[in-house]
Design an enzyme around this catalytic site. Sequence first.
Site, mmCIF file in Angstrom:
data_model
loop_
_atom_site.group_PDB
_atom_site.id
_atom_site.type_symbol
_atom_site.label_atom_id
_atom_site.label_comp_id
_atom_site.label_asym_id
_atom_site.label_seq_id
_atom_site.Cartn_x
_atom_site.Cartn_y
_atom_site.Cartn_z
ATOM 1 N N ASP A 170 -2.311 1.424 -6.974
ATOM 2 C CA ASP A 170 -0.893 1.266 -6.607
ATOM 3 C C ASP A 170 -0.055 0.703 -7.750
ATOM 4 O O ASP A 170 1.016 1.243 -8.075
ATOM 5 C CB ASP A 170 -0.758 0.355 -5.375
ATOM 6 C CG ASP A 170 -1.488 0.895 -4.166
ATOM 7 O OD1 ASP A 170 -0.853 1.512 -3.306
ATOM 8 O OD2 ASP A 170 -2.715 0.697 -4.090
ATOM 9 N N HIS A 204 -4.580 5.796 5.971
ATOM 10 C CA HIS A 204 -3.624 6.427 5.046
ATOM 11 C C HIS A 204 -2.190 6.394 5.569
ATOM 12 O O HIS A 204 -1.327 7.111 5.042
ATOM 13 C CB HIS A 204 -4.039 7.852 4.694
ATOM 14 C CG HIS A 204 -5.384 7.934 4.049
ATOM 15 N ND1 HIS A 204 -5.659 7.377 2.816
ATOM 16 C CD2 HIS A 204 -6.559 8.473 4.475
ATOM 17 C CE1 HIS A 204 -6.920 7.584 2.505
ATOM 18 N NE2 HIS A 204 -7.505 8.237 3.502
ATOM 19 N N ASP A 241 0.846 -1.186 0.000
ATOM 20 C CA ASP A 241 0.000 0.000 0.000
ATOM 21 C C ASP A 241 0.886 1.241 0.000
ATOM 22 O O ASP A 241 1.481 1.585 1.020
ATOM 23 C CB ASP A 241 -0.935 0.009 1.211
ATOM 24 C CG ASP A 241 -1.994 1.089 1.114
ATOM 25 O OD1 ASP A 241 -3.079 0.804 0.604
ATOM 26 O OD2 ASP A 241 -1.696 2.227 1.530
ATOM 27 N N ASP A 293 -2.210 0.471 6.757
ATOM 28 C CA ASP A 293 -3.161 -0.016 5.759
ATOM 29 C C ASP A 293 -2.826 -1.451 5.355
ATOM 30 O O ASP A 293 -3.724 -2.281 5.167
ATOM 31 C CB ASP A 293 -3.158 0.886 4.526
ATOM 32 C CG ASP A 293 -3.903 2.200 4.759
ATOM 33 O OD1 ASP A 293 -4.543 2.340 5.814
ATOM 34 O OD2 ASP A 293 -3.846 3.081 3.872
#
Length: 266
Positions: free
Chosen positions: A178, A236, A79, A241
């Site tokens: 991503d 975030h 992430d 995450d």
Amino acid sequence: VSDASGCSMIALLHTGAAKFPQNLLPRAREAVCSLLPAGVLKGYGSIVSRKLASHSFGASMAAMSSFPPQRYHYFLVLDFEATCDKPQIHPQEIIEFPILKLNGRTMEIESTFHMYVQPVVHPQLTPFCTELTGIIQGMVDGQPSLQQVLERVDEWMAKEGLLDPSVKSIFVTCGDWDLKVMLPGQCQYLGLPVADYFKQWINLKKAYSFAMGSWPKNGLLDMNKGLNLQHIGRPHSGIDDCKNIANIMKTLAHRGFIFKQTSKPF
């Protein structure tokens, strides 16, 4: 105890769990399991677990049997966090690069890769970016460039045995951004190659929607809520995450869900 009598005991619990006093079920489980030969327990454990769990036998019995085998030896949970502002700055640059190596058999975290990255096009983080991600300027100043971090990722992958052709692993992300947008976009901007292992992945949002029948509009928050899971850490934060993704995957796997690649081949 013989295999035949062991099977009889299983059959008794199999058919009578609903009538068994709830406060005595844990003791019954312990007693039966202590008497059963290993072969009998191995052969019938999953059947007993499913049956008794349906009659409030509890998670302790269900935990005795392993969940269905996954298609991959390892899941690589990733992430990114990137430079950002309102309105959005271009190009965005990765500033946090975390990966969790999740064992596909146990769904437990075995290893962690975690580095912050020095942005070069917009080296100064915006107040909006710091407020959103929790990443302050001092956390990226003097850190390796993306090229250097990608080299270290490759070294880590090799050290963990993930580059062995006989080892099946796949990245897992919360969405397609991503690995479909962020990494290839920045690599193209910088003239860097994208390793083949970054070109296939599992979008957890899609996997969750297949498993639960609803689309998680708010990402991790909706998935945690849908599975009655407590959110881990700060939203975030890349590494936090990743931990939430891993926890959601483990929960879905224990429910019998088999994860499959969702990205289309490049």
